[in-house]
Enzyme design. Structure first.
Site, PDB file in Angstrom:
ATOM      1  N   LEU A 600       1.513  -3.062  -8.265  1.00 21.29           N
ATOM      2  CA  LEU A 600       1.751  -2.056  -9.386  1.00 21.29           C
ATOM      3  C   LEU A 600       2.968  -1.135  -8.751  1.00 21.29           C
ATOM      4  CD1 LEU A 600       1.662  -0.513 -12.396  1.00 21.29           C
ATOM      5  CD2 LEU A 600       0.002   0.826 -11.118  1.00 21.29           C
ATOM      6  N   ASP A 601       2.721  -0.274  -8.070  1.00 24.04           N
ATOM      7  CA  ASP A 601       3.672   0.809  -7.291  1.00 24.04           C
ATOM      8  C   ASP A 601       3.113   0.745  -6.029  1.00 24.04           C
ATOM      9  OD1 ASP A 601       5.204   2.586  -6.797  1.00 24.04           O
ATOM     10  OD2 ASP A 601       3.961   4.455  -7.720  1.00 24.04           O
ATOM     11  N   PRO A 602       3.831   0.121  -4.869  1.00 21.55           N
ATOM     12  CA  PRO A 602       5.028  -0.586  -5.349  1.00 21.55           C
ATOM     13  C   PRO A 602       4.840  -2.145  -5.798  1.00 21.55           C
ATOM     14  CG  PRO A 602       4.210  -0.887  -2.808  1.00 21.55           C
ATOM     15  CD  PRO A 602       3.615  -0.012  -3.647  1.00 21.55           C
ATOM     16  N   ASP A 605       7.205  -1.848 -10.228  1.00 22.03           N
ATOM     17  CA  ASP A 605       8.117  -0.832 -10.327  1.00 22.03           C
ATOM     18  C   ASP A 605       9.490  -1.333  -9.827  1.00 22.03           C
ATOM     19  OD1 ASP A 605       7.200  -0.867  -7.926  1.00 22.03           O
ATOM     20  OD2 ASP A 605       7.285   1.287  -7.467  1.00 22.03           O
TER      21      ASP A 605
END
Length: 942
Positions: A600-602, A605
């Site tokens: 997801l993050d990272p 993004d």
């Protein structure tokens, strides 16, 4: 002209093969009869149906003068001589046919180039397992007409189908199976006299048997222990209509969902002894809006994520047998999850409910999550016991719900099924035989021709790219090793297991956890993972094509080194650490790709950001500002604690992230936050959405992403990446940090008898300390007055964490104080049943035009809620699915870049974004003119 006949074809792009097709259909103008071929069904030995019966062929030859070739078959319901008597020619070779009619999919190696095929191709929905076939239709210059797409123009109703016969056979088999199951449980029943559908020569014989069974029900009744017997039907199409046509021949009473409580309150009523209860449920009966609003059919179709199924609470506990005929896609909530089944099976009072399921729709892992595979006519039933993990077996006497999931049911009634199908198909077969390809029904049903997909099916190009059969030359099975079986594993395995050519091994140091996960999916097995046992690790890696590592980040290098040794690709969602970066050249030398930061993050993004950045650079525009926020949060209605937070992944990672230093650039000024001071430098208000009370934390080194994203930092006003939380989060964690609960020093090792003792030891208090003593000591160490509201919040947090309860003895052993705190929070702030998490991501780009005249604020945002009913968190979906997609890209050979990389290159982020959208993970983008509209201006920056 010809281009109008070959729907959506491009005459200017014709190959020689395409020209031969046009010659073959020169009769389109002369109306000279064509040659039709009837192929032999060879998908399995039970397939005895035929598209046109001898009677249909006799009529077709008489009315059109067409020539019909029929491949010989010794298993077809109509023998070869019956076709000869009808005027057909029995020929093995169908190359002389202009158009070939069949039923099931055709093996790729048996497809004949430059022909028209009418079959059920199972490709138009993007079924991954048949994408290699679709590629073959294109490569072989075949016009593919799919029966499923032959519809009435006005109503869109299908015109040529077997649906009702699937319902007939599914209901017959279901009654047969129920009789067998009841006998195994020690109860005779009228259903024991029902045979499986294929034992009856025709439906007339079935009806005779049903009348016999109906008389027994009326005269002798049903097993009292199972009364009332409720047969629940889902769906309203041909499948369910066929099932009801069989069931309705038995004595029954139709009821509604609202009747169920009263019926079961009086379940010993004599009227239920000699009749069955039929419950027809519609979507509004088992779906509810998550926010409590009214059901809307149109809204559900457009926004299914706003709904959840309450079938397991409202209907399943009353159901004896479920006959499932609904149409389902992955964007819709499941009718029942594995957890739903477990809850029902663990309630003793429901032991005689949910005895059997006839899953006529046969969506593997679909509307019924625990339905893991299609059964066969030879072995029609299997049993699922979800009481303690997921166990599948075929022992009719052991606990579990009986499942019948045969995927070719109509072939159990081949005589009537073929007659009915042929009656429906005949007008279009006649049009085809006379060369009338202008027939609108046929034209709408064309998927591809002249080597290209028709316009309405162009989207299948991206789906074909999602199947390795489209890109990889060899057709051998692929193998994925998943190292780790934690919180984000399930969506990853779910995604990968839907490709039937892929085997998955889940290797974990918790074998039982790995086994429970593996049991939920086809072609998946469990194994033991010992990272430090090099020979064992090498064996696991060597036997795989791609390794996915979801173990703690500091252990990734062990997996990566093994992957490089054996020249295997690797995927991980963790940050690209310096240790992993050191392996870059080794990976390149071994021609190995290691995709990092693909969660997801990272992860997501990077993909969404680089798409916008590369598009801007392609126009010659400049990125003047980049602000990115992301948060894995609790849904607002479940944020009922002092942190406003609960954990859908490892608390340790959350806590250690708060200890990092950070730096960023804002409005031309460089800012730095020293390690350990992140919580005290929070952003008090992040105005992304008015409905959310967000605060924020700077996320590590934002400046490095200027290089990673190909941006010119010296030309930018702002470069910032941050983490979202709800108001109040940072204050409590800052207190815990200052009080020593987030100490990573090995000298802070914890080995105590209770959580309370851990708190007292960390604060330096005796075991007999009172609540007031704790408050005073905390206030003193924090240098705040006893009247400070923050102290009251902290004490409430201690209470929520179980730290003030002297009656609870729960031993706590951890290498550091922070690790102990992570264990405490893991236990105290976990999601309860029916609670859900939330992922919010937002990018904002300040984009200056190439000529410097305009400044646009471009926003890209993502919001994903977890599905509490399915037991799937938003965090698991948005980490697990991107990692799974990256794994597929490697399996398909789509990633050519070697070394240790991030998903910041088009060959990864473009297909990944496309495939995320297919899973309902979609970014919303918008643009506004003028810097005054930007977060850069609206935020109060720390």
């Amino acid at each position: 002209m010809l281009s109008s006949i070959l729907a959506n074809g491009n005459p200017g792009m014709r190959t020689n093969a395409a020209v031969s097709v046009s010659k073959a259909f020169k009769s389109t103008y002369t109306k000279k009869p064509l040659v039709l071929g009837i192929r032999r069904e060879d998908k399995n030995r039970w397939e005895r149906r035929v598209a046109l019966t001898p009677a249909h062929i006799k009529r077709l030859i008489k009315e059109t003068g067409a020539k019909v070739l029929v491949q010989p078959s010794n298993t077809r319901i109509f023998n070869n001589s019956s076709f000869e008597k009808a005027g057909a020619l029995i020929e093995e070779d169908l190359t002389k046919a202009d158009a070939i009619l069949g039923i099931k999919e055709v093996p790729i190696e048996k497809l004949i180039s430059d022909k028209t095929y009418l079959i059920f191709s199972h490709t138009h929905k993007g079924q991954l397992y048949n994408m290699p076939s679709l590629r073959a239709f294109l490569d072989k210059n075949i016009r593919l007409i799919d029966y499923e797409l032959m519809t009435d123009e006005a109503s869109k109703r299908r015109l040529v189908l077997f649906g009702k016969h699937a319902g007939y056979a599914g209901m017959i088999d279901g009654l047969h199976g129920l009789g067998q199951r009841l006998l195994a449980l020690g109860y005779n029943s009228p259903f024991i006299h029902m045979g499986q559908a294929h034992v009856y020569p025709n439906l007339e014989c079935v009806n005779t048997k049903l009348r016999h069974v109906a008389n027994i029900i009326s005269d002798q009744g049903l097993p009292e222990a199972f009364a009332p017997m409720v047969f629940t039907f889902t769906g309203s199409g041909n499948v369910t209509q066929g099932a009801r046509a069989i069931f309705d021949k038995l004595p029954h009473e139709n009821i509604t969902v609202d009747d169920l409580p009263a019926i079961f309150a009086n379940r010993y009523d004599d009227r239920y002894k000699n009749r069955l209860l039929a419950l027809q449920v519609n979507a509004q009966d088992y779906l509810e809006r998550i926010d409590g609003g009214e059901y809307s059919r149109e809204e559900y179709r457009n926004h299914p994520e706003r709904y959840r199924s309450i079938f397991a609470e409202k209907i399943a506990p009353y159901t004896t047998m479920l006959i499932n005929g609904i149409y389902w896609e992955s964007k819709y909530p499941r009718l029942m999850t594995t957890q739903d089944l477990a809850r029902i099976q663990n309630q003793r009072e429901l032991k005689n409910r949910m005895l059997a399921i006839a899953d006529i729709s046969c969506d593997i892992g679909g509307s019924l999550e625990f339905m893991s595979h299609a059964s066969t006519i030879d072995s029609p039933f299997f049993y699922v016991d979800a009481r303690d993990g997921l166990v599948e077996h075929k022992d009719i006497e052991k606990p579990g719900v009986q499942i019948n999931s045969i995927d070719n049911l109509p072939t159990e009634l081949p005589f009537e099924a073929s007659q009915h199908f042929g009656d429906s198909l005949y007008p279009y077969a006649k049009a085809l035989a006379t060369g009338d390809l202008d027939n609108t029904v046929l034209r709408r049903a064309v998927i591809c021709q002249e080597g290209s997909l028709n316009d309405q099916h162009k989207h299948l190009e991206s789906v074909m790219a999602a199947d390795q059969g489209f890109r990889v030359a060899d057709n051998r099975r692929k193998s994925v090793l998943l190292a780790g079986s934690g919180m984000v594993s399930q969506p990853l395995v779910d995604y990968l297991s839907r490709s039937k050519d892929t085997d998955i091994t889940i290797a974990s140091n918790d074998f039982n956890e790995a086994r429970r996960l593996a049991h939920q999916f086809p072609n998946t097995q469990a194994g033991i993972l010992n990272i430090l046992d090099t020979p064992s690790l090498d064996k696991l890696v060597k036997e795989s094509d791609v390794v996915v590592s979801l173990i703690p980040a500091h252990l990734h290098t062990h997996i990566a080194s093994a992957a490089i040794r054996h020249q295997k690709h690797m995927v991980t969602a963790s940050y690209l650490s310096p240790e992993m970066q050191k392996l870059d050249q080794q990976a390149k030398d071994a021609s190995v790709t290691i995709i990092n930061e693909i969660g997801l993050d990272p992860g997501i993004d990077h993909c969404s950001a680089m798409k916008v950045i590369d598009q801007a650079h392609a126009r010659g525009d400049k990125i003047k500002s980049f602000i990115s926020w992301c948060g894995g949060l609790t849904a607002p209605e479940n944020s009922d604690n002092q942190l406003g937070y609960k954990f859908s992944w490892s608390p340790r990672g959350v806590l250690t992230a708060g200890l990092n230093a950070a730096q960023y650039k804002i409005n031309g000024s460089l800012r730095q936050i020293p390690a350990g001071q992140l919580f005290s430098h929070k952003f008090a208000n992040v105005p992304l959405y008015p409905g959310f009370a967000f605060e924020g934390l700077a996320n590590r080194d934002s400046l490095q992403y200027a290089d990673i994203y190909g941006l010119q930092l010296d030309q930018m006003d702002t470069m910032f990446r941050g983490t979202l939380r709800y108001h109040g989060y940072s204050e409590i964690l800052d207190c815990l940090l200052k009080l020593g609960f987030l100490n990573l020093d090995s000298k802070s090792k914890i080995d105590v008898a209770s959580t309370r003792e851990y708190m007292l030891r960390t604060l330096g208090l005796r075991k007999d300390a009172t609540r007031d003593t704790v408050a005073k000591k905390a206030a003193k160490k924090l240098e705040i007055p006893l009247s400070d509201p923050l102290l009251n919040r902290l004490m409430l947090a201690f209470e929520e964490f179980g730290m003030l309860d002297s009656s609870v003895s729960n031993a706590l052993d951890a290498p550091t104080a922070l690790d102990a705190m992570a264990k405490v929070l893991q236990q105290a702030l976990r999601f309860k049943a029916n609670e859900r998490d939330l992922v919010c991501m937002s990018h904002e780009f300040g984009i200056e035009s190439a000529d410097g005249r305009t400044y646009d604020v471009h926003s890209s945002s993502l919001t994903v809620y977890g599905d509490a009913k399915a037991g799937e968190t938003a965090m698991a979906r948005t980490v697990g699915i991107p990692a799974a997609i990256a794994t597929r890209l490697l399996l398909e050979g789509l990633v050519k870049t070697r070394g240790t990389i991030r998903p910041t290159i088009p060959e990864i982020y473009n297909p990944l974004i496309e495939r995320l959208e297919l899973k309902g993970i979609i970014f919303n983008e918008s643009s506004k003119r003028g810097i005054q509209n930007s977060l850069q201006r609206r935020m109060a920056w720390a």
